[in-house]
Each structure stands twice: as C-alpha cells, then as structure tokens.
Design an enzyme around this catalytic site. Sequence first.
Site, short mmCIF file in Angstrom:
data_model
loop_
_atom_site.label_atom_id
_atom_site.label_comp_id
_atom_site.label_asym_id
_atom_site.label_seq_id
_atom_site.Cartn_x
_atom_site.Cartn_y
_atom_site.Cartn_z
CG ASP A 49 -1.34 4.36 5.19
OD1 ASP A 49 -2.31 4.00 5.43
OD2 ASP A 49 -0.30 3.61 5.32
CG HIS A 82 -0.62 -0.58 13.85
ND1 HIS A 82 0.31 -1.60 13.27
CD2 HIS A 82 -0.15 0.53 12.92
CE1 HIS A 82 1.11 -1.31 12.49
NE2 HIS A 82 0.91 0.04 12.21
CD GLU A 139 1.09 -0.57 7.76
OE1 GLU A 139 2.29 -0.42 8.50
OE2 GLU A 139 0.68 0.24 6.89
CD GLU A 150 -3.23 0.72 6.18
OE1 GLU A 150 -3.96 2.02 5.98
OE2 GLU A 150 -2.05 0.85 6.28
CG ASP A 170 0.24 1.09 2.64
OD1 ASP A 170 0.19 1.31 1.38
OD2 ASP A 170 0.82 1.85 3.63
NE ARG A 211 5.98 -3.12 8.98
CZ ARG A 211 4.78 -2.39 9.28
NH1 ARG A 211 5.25 -1.30 9.07
NH2 ARG A 211 3.57 -2.97 9.29
CD GLN A 232 7.65 1.61 8.38
OE1 GLN A 232 7.47 0.27 7.87
NE2 GLN A 232 6.94 2.19 8.85
CE LYS A 268 4.29 2.02 5.97
NZ LYS A 268 3.22 1.05 6.50
CB THR A 276 -1.06 0.60 -1.78
OG1 THR A 276 -0.04 1.25 -1.06
CG2 THR A 276 -2.31 0.71 -0.95
CD GLU A 293 0.45 -4.17 15.00
OE1 GLU A 293 -0.08 -3.99 16.13
OE2 GLU A 293 0.05 -4.07 13.82
#
Length: 408
Positions: free
Chosen positions: A121, A128, A193, A195, A226, A230, A233, A246, A250, A353
């Site tokens: 990843d 970002h 996420e 992606e 993904d 948080r 993480q 993570k 996914t 975000e």
Amino acid sequence: MSDLPSDSFAARYATEGFGIAHLPYGSFSTSDSDTRLGVRIGEHVVALTDLVSRDSDLFPLVDQPNLDALLTSDRPTWDRLRADLQSVLSSAADAERIASAAHPLAEVALHMPFTVADYVDFYGNEFHAANVGRIFRPEQPPLLPNWKHLPVGYHGRAGTIVASGTDVRRPHGLRPEADGVPSYGPSRRLDIEAEMGFVLGSPVPDGRVPLSEADNHVFGLTLTNDWSARDIQAYEYVPLGPNLGKSFATSISPWITPLAALDAVRVAPPARDTPLADYLDDAAERPWSFDVTFEVVLNGDVVANPPFASTYWTAAQMLAHMTVNGASLRAGDFFAGGTISGPEKNQRGSFLELTWGGEEPVALSDGSSFTFLRDGDEVTLRAEAAAEDGSTIRFGECTGRIVESPTD
C-alpha cells in the site's frame, strides 16, 4: 461503439459504463456451476470459455476459476484475448449463442477475481499526505523529508484482502489515551481510504521493473478501500509504520478493468518540483496518471469526489520502486496507490480528512452527522472515466459494511 451491429450481443446487452470498450474481468459462480472466469457486459456476465475457442492457445488460460493463470502470461497475450473478446461480442452471428450462455448478475455470486500474492500500500497522493501530516503532526512540516524523493509505502497483508460485499468487523487493538496509558478495545476511529488498486502479472523473478516496462506488467485496475483504524494506527505507527490499524481488511471490487480500456484517460501526473533518482524520473515516459473521478458513498449519500489524477506518484513509479531492490514480481502481486484526495474539502478520500480528525462532523441527508464509521454504516466506492470511443467506463463498485466485533 457506434458501428456495432445492432443485433450483436454487445449492442443488445451493453449498459452505460459496461460496454464493449470496457469488458472488466471477474470470477463468478451460479447455483449449478463451479466458479469460472467471466467478462461483464451490462448487467450480464459471460464465462470466457463460452467466448474463446477450445482450439485456441488462449483456452487453457481462461478455463479457470479466476485470473490467476492469465496473470502468468504477458501483455501481447492479454491484448490478443481482449481483441478476440471484442470481436466475438460484436458479432451478430454469435449473438444468440452468447445470449443463451450469459448470466444476469442478479443470479450469480461474485468472488475474489484473483489470488493476491503480495500486497503493498502506497502513500502517493500529496494532498492526502499533507492533510494527514497536519492532523497527526501539527508541530512539524506536513510532508516528511523523504516524501518527494520516493513513493512511500508499506508491505501489507495479502490474506485479508476481500471482495466487495464482504462485511468488515470492527478491529480491536491498543488505543492512545490522554493519560499516556493505552487502552485495549474496539477501534473508535474507524475510517476508509478511497484508493485505486493495480493487479500485476507477467512475473519477473529477479525484480527491477523499469518505468518503461510498466505497461507489460500492470494487468488492470480495481477500486480499493483500505479500511483504517486511525486510533490503533496512531499509537503503533512510529517508528515502523502501520500494522494492526490496517491489516484487518482491505476491500476491492470484484471486477478488474483492463489497463488497455483506459488509454483515453492517461494523463500527465502533477508537476514534479523535486529532482528524482534516475529509476523514478518519468519525464520522458508515457503518462501514467489517469483521469478518473471517484464517488465516496456513505449510507446512500455521496460525501466526497476524489480525483485520481491528483495523485503525485504514478503506478509505474510505484512498481519501479517496489522492485528496484531486486524484490521479485509474481503473478497476482497487488498494490494500491494511496488515499486519493484533491485540493477541495469535498475531494478528500478519507473521513480523517473530511472531518479533520473528528473535529468537523459531516452532515448526512437523514439529519445525522458522522466523524468516523459506526456499526452498520455501509461505504461504497464508485468511479468513472471516459472510453476511447466516447462512451463511459464505470468501474465495478467496491462496498463494505461495518459490523460489530464479537466481545472479548
């Protein structure tokens, strides 16, 4: 394609986004059949064994449950298969035979389209990365010193990549607390996420795939979520990066869009403002960014529209970087390009975000608001691009629903 015979299978069954210019691959089964490799036209899927002659050298590669065998081949083979499929699906003479073999999507089960070998990843989008830097490290520059010199990434867990529609259990782990003593429990800051994922083939046992060879190894693209815890993480990622925050899930779309279908939307990446090492310098290479616009949908509400073309590092650079040290490339290797975000708030591809670390809740149409994911929330990624013939390509959707983890 405007010149398709009106009585061809493609002309009769194509829908906007899933016509002859697209032809994504997927793995499917019916109630009375084994799992097979298929191609999608409109709201139908056709097994490749019903489209490729048994006398063809391509037949053994498609008489399979998924893409695994085809990924061991090479670009000329992939392109020849695509051309053959476009030919037979455009033929009026074959229309009735194909129609009798086609399966409505509502009547099939979709599976993982390939077996994931290794997973990397990346963190390739500057908007970002800068946003996350400002949120996680407000007293430091938003980008770390290495970010403009190489595509930052981490080696992820292939075993928890799942097909769209698979429920995602809320992960447990250690969470930071104000007193400095972490607590153990379910993630309280579960995130997405948005992606783009890249499926690789044509193995290179000794690694070192240069930029100029990327087209020969990227088989196709697929929408990727993904999922990210948080809080877990944030506590674990220094100094070695993501792990439990993570690795729990996914999600990818069950449909793989062939690289060749996206020729019309290949565009130059954002301007480079830092000199690059020779193996990453793409100034003289074919463009490897793609003009693809995403939708992030939460419980039916579109909450963001990330633009993929804003991503600073390209797939070719990521592939060159992940193999430059001699790491092998295997059929079924997979990487994702990182959360896609743009300069505007509604273009941010993560809830971290969008809600600025949970400080700015986002309102939904039902009157509620959210910061991070709640049990029962369902997230769908959608994306569109223009095809070479002027039609639209719609990527297969990527959906996941959050479910409560069993109590410890």
